[in-house]
Design a protein around this motif. Structure first.
Motif, mmCIF file in Angstrom:
data_model
loop_
_atom_site.group_PDB
_atom_site.id
_atom_site.type_symbol
_atom_site.label_atom_id
_atom_site.label_comp_id
_atom_site.label_asym_id
_atom_site.label_seq_id
_atom_site.Cartn_x
_atom_site.Cartn_y
_atom_site.Cartn_z
ATOM 1 N N LEU A 41 0.851 -1.181 0.000
ATOM 2 C CA LEU A 41 0.000 0.000 0.000
ATOM 3 C C LEU A 41 0.885 1.228 0.000
ATOM 4 O O LEU A 41 1.832 1.307 0.777
ATOM 5 N N SER A 59 1.183 4.762 1.221
ATOM 6 C CA SER A 59 0.567 5.649 2.205
ATOM 7 C C SER A 59 0.314 7.016 1.585
ATOM 8 O O SER A 59 0.936 7.401 0.610
ATOM 9 N N ARG A 119 -4.505 4.921 -3.247
ATOM 10 C CA ARG A 119 -5.822 5.453 -2.913
ATOM 11 C C ARG A 119 -5.905 6.926 -3.257
ATOM 12 O O ARG A 119 -4.935 7.672 -3.095
ATOM 13 N N ILE A 155 -9.663 3.172 -5.267
ATOM 14 C CA ILE A 155 -8.302 2.651 -5.216
ATOM 15 C C ILE A 155 -7.938 2.107 -6.587
ATOM 16 O O ILE A 155 -8.810 1.738 -7.378
ATOM 17 N N TRP A 178 -7.274 3.101 5.290
ATOM 18 C CA TRP A 178 -5.930 3.397 4.808
ATOM 19 C C TRP A 178 -5.040 3.809 5.960
ATOM 20 O O TRP A 178 -5.526 4.404 6.923
#
Length: 115
Positions: free
Chosen positions: A12, A14, A47, A54, A78
């Motif tokens: 992911l 950030s 995102r 997303i 998130w």
């Protein structure tokens, strides 16, 4: 659901990402910001600012894949950090895609007795 091979890592990004970007621009972000190889076969998840969209990029060995999902209600859970990466398991990715809080999933039912 994305067919995630067992050894595949899910990363992911950030913070927020400009959701107008396509595979090439997101691959550059994976390489420069996340410091990962976008052609490694791992999944990279980004995102948007509103949190309801997303995008996932993935190199499957034959070509570039770009998946996107927009929630009708709610937002994707998130990390609050503005920079860096978070690694997820395939099960956590499945929860994320369903709009479930993957950080602390709760069981909805527990047995009252063994018999």
């Amino acid at each position: 659901m994305i067919p995630v091979p067992t050894q595949t890592r899910v990363w992911l990004a950030s913070g927020v990402t400009d959701m107008r970007k396509g595979f090439v621009s997101l691959a550059v972000l994976a390489e420069t910001v996340l410091q990962r190889d976008p052609y490694s076969g791992h999944l990279f998840v980004f995102r948007g600012r509103r949190g309801d969209l997303i995008k996932v990029i993935w190199w499957d060995g034959q070509g570039a894949c770009l998946f996107s999902k927009r929630l009708e209600r709610g937002r994707f859970v998130w990390p609050s950090a503005q920079a860096g990466t978070v690694s997820l398991s395939a099960a956590q990715l499945a929860m994320l895609l369903e709009g479930i809080d993957w950080r602390a999933p709760r069981r909805t039912w527990t047995p009252l007795s063994a018999g």
